[in-house]
Design an enzyme around this catalytic site. Structure first.
Site, PDB file in Angstrom:
ATOM      1  CG  ASP A   1      -4.963 -14.342  25.166  1.00  0.00           C
ATOM      2  OD1 ASP A   1      -4.343 -14.239  24.097  1.00  0.00           O
ATOM      3  OD2 ASP A   1      -5.562 -15.382  25.516  1.00  0.00           O
TER       4      ASP A   1
ATOM      5  CE  LYS B   1      -5.725 -17.877  17.824  1.00  0.00           C
ATOM      6  NZ  LYS B   1      -6.527 -19.018  17.455  1.00  0.00           N
TER       7      LYS B   1
ATOM      8  CD1 TRP C   1     -10.262 -18.511  23.380  1.00  0.00           C
ATOM      9  CD2 TRP C   1      -8.719 -19.802  24.353  1.00  0.00           C
ATOM     10  NE1 TRP C   1     -10.049 -19.610  22.577  1.00  0.00           N
ATOM     11  CE2 TRP C   1      -9.111 -20.423  23.142  1.00  0.00           C
ATOM     12  CE3 TRP C   1      -7.757 -20.438  25.147  1.00  0.00           C
ATOM     13  CZ2 TRP C   1      -8.571 -21.641  22.706  1.00  0.00           C
ATOM     14  CZ3 TRP C   1      -7.225 -21.652  24.719  1.00  0.00           C
ATOM     15  CH2 TRP C   1      -7.626 -22.234  23.516  1.00  0.00           C
TER      16      TRP C   1
END
Ligand code: PMP
Length: 360
Positions: free
Chosen positions: A172, A196, A102
Site C-alpha cells: 500500500d 498525495k 492503515w
C-alpha cells in the site's frame, strides 16, 4: 493571490505549474473546443490522454512490461478488499504486517475473506518502529504478503523492501509512491490512492504482475476484479477522467523535475530540515525510531500541548496550513509530499524556531 503551503496528509498540494496548465486547458483542451471533463472517455482525445498518462507513469517508475497498470476508483480502501478477492487464488490465507492504522484497516477488511496471519505487529511500540524482517512469522504457504511501506498517521516508513522470495509482495504505497525510485519487479502488486503524490482524489492506481490476475474469487464484485479492468483498459465503466488527466500532467512534471531520483534527493533534504529542527530542540519531539522515520509525513508534538492551538494560529498567519496532527497521535503533522516546495519547509522550520523562542 497567495498560495498557501498546505501540509495536509491528503488531499495534498499539487505542483503549481500543473494547476496552471490545467487552468489554461480548462475550457479548451488542445484545440478541441472542450474541457477534458466533458469528453467521452471512449473518444480518441481522452484515449490519447489516458494512454500518454500510462506510458509516462511506466517510464517514471520503470514498470516492466509484464505488469498491468490500472486506473481505478474507490480509493486505497477498496483495495483492502480487492486484494484478497483477487490474489488468494485458491489459497486459504495471506500474511500481513501491522505497522500502523492503515495496515490495521487492511487486515480487518482482508479478515472478511481469508485467514490473516499477522507476521509482525508493532502496536506495542505505539507504531513507532518496525520489527526486523528476520523476526517475522512468515507462512511459506501464504497467498501474498501485504505491508504498508509508509504509515501516513504515525509517520513510519520502511527504508528497505522485504524480500519474500516466491511469496508475492503487496504494498500500500498510498503515501509514498513516486517519492523515490522503487524496483517494481520486487513487488506482486503496488496500489495507491492518488491524493498525495499522484494527483487529485478520486483515482486509485494499481500496478499488478500479470500472472497474479485472472483467478479472482467467484464472489468478487465486477468492479473489484482486476482482470475485468485489465481487459477493458480501466474503462469497464466510466473512469475518473479528469483525475486521470491531472495525474498525467503530474507524471510529465515529474519527468521535467528529473524523475524519482531527483525527487528522492529533494524529499530527503526537506525531511532532514524538519527532523533536524525537531531533534535540536527540547520543545518539539518525534517519537519514531530514527531508522524508520517517514520522508513524507513528519508528526511532532510540542512540550506543552496547551500551546497547540496557538501554534496552528501562528502558522496560519504565515500561510502554513493543515498542520494539525491526527487525533490518535496528537500534536502536529507536516506532510511534505513531492509537490511541497522546499521553501515551504524552510518557512515552517523558521516559524517553529521563532515559536519556540517565544513560548518554549
Ligand atoms: N492507505 C494509506 C497508507 C493511506 O494514507 C490512506 C489515506 N490516507 C489510505 C490507505 C486510504 O486511502 P483512500 O482514502 O484513498 O481510500
Amino acid at each position: 493571490m497567495t498560495r498557501k503551503y498546505n501540509f495536509s496528509a491528503g488531499p495534498a498540494m499539487l505542483p503549481q505549474p500543473v494547476l496552471e496548465q490545467a487552468q489554461a486547458e480548462l475550457l479548451d483542451w488542445n484545440g478541441t473546443g472542450q474541457s477534458v471533463m466533458e469528453m467521452s472517455h471512449r473518444g480518441k482525445e481522452f484515449m490519447s490522454i489516458a494512454e500518454t498518462a500510462e506510458a509516462d507513469l511506466r517510464e517514471v517508475m520503470n514498470i516492466p512490461d509484464n505488469y498491468k497498470v490500472l486506473f481505478l476508483q474507490g480509493g486505497a480502501t477498496s483495495q483492502f478488499a480487492a486484494i484478497p478477492l483477487n490474489l488468494l487464488r485458491g489459497k486459504e490465507g495471506a500474511d500481513y504486517v501491522n505497522t500502523g492504522i492503515w495496515s490495521t484497516k487492511a487486515i480487518t477488511e482482508a479478515s472478511r475473506y481469508c485467514l490473516v496471519n499477522v507476521v509482525s505487529n508493532s502496536e506495542s511500540s505505539h507504531f513507532t518502529s518496525i520489527q526486523n524482517y528476520e523476526e517475522w512469522n512468515i507462512n511459506p504457504d501464504a497467498a501474498y504478503l501485504h505491508y504498508t511501506p509508509n504509515e501516513t498517521i504515525a509517520g513510519v516508513e520502511f527504508p528497505w523492501v522485504p524480500d519474500t522470495g516466491e511469496i508475492p509482495l503487496v504494498a500500500d504505497m498510498s503515501s509514498n509512491i513516486l517519492s523515490r525510485p522503487v524496483d517494481v519487479s520486487e513487488f506482486g502488486l503496488i496500489y495507491a490512492g492518488a491524493q498525495k503524490n499522484i494527483g487529485p482524489a478520486g483515482l486509485t492506481i494499481v500496478i499488478v504482475r500479470e500472472d497474479l490476475i485472472g483467478d479472482a474469487m467467484d464472489i468478487t464484485p465486477t468492479m473489484l476484479n482486476y482482470d475485468v479492468h485489465a481487459k477493458n483498459g480501466s474503462m469497464y465503466n466510466t473512469p475518473s477522467t479528469y483525475a486521470w488527466y491531472l495525474a498525467g500532467l503530474i507524471f510529465k512534471w515529474l519527468k521535467q523535475q528529473g524523475g524519482l531520483e531527483q525527487m528522492e534527493i529533494l524529499n530527503r533534504r526537506k525531511a532532514a530540515m524538519l527532523y533536524d529542527c525537531i531533534d535540536n530542540s527540547d520543545f518539539y519531539s518525534n517519537p519514531v525510531d530514527k531508522e524508520y522515520r517517514s520522508l513524507m509525513n513528519v508528526p511532532f508534538t510540542l512540550a506543552n500541548s496547551e500551546l497547540n492551538e496557538k501554534f496552528l494560529t501562528e502558522a496560519a498567519t504565515r500561510d502554513l496550513v493543515y498542520l494539525k496532527g491526527h487525533k490518535s497521535v496528537g500534536g502536529m503533522r507536516a506532510s511534505i509530499y513531492n509537490a511541497m516546495p522546499e521553501q515551504g519547509v524552510i518557512e515552517l522550520v523558521d516559524m517553529m524556531k521563532s515559536f519556540e523562542t517565544k513560548y518554549g
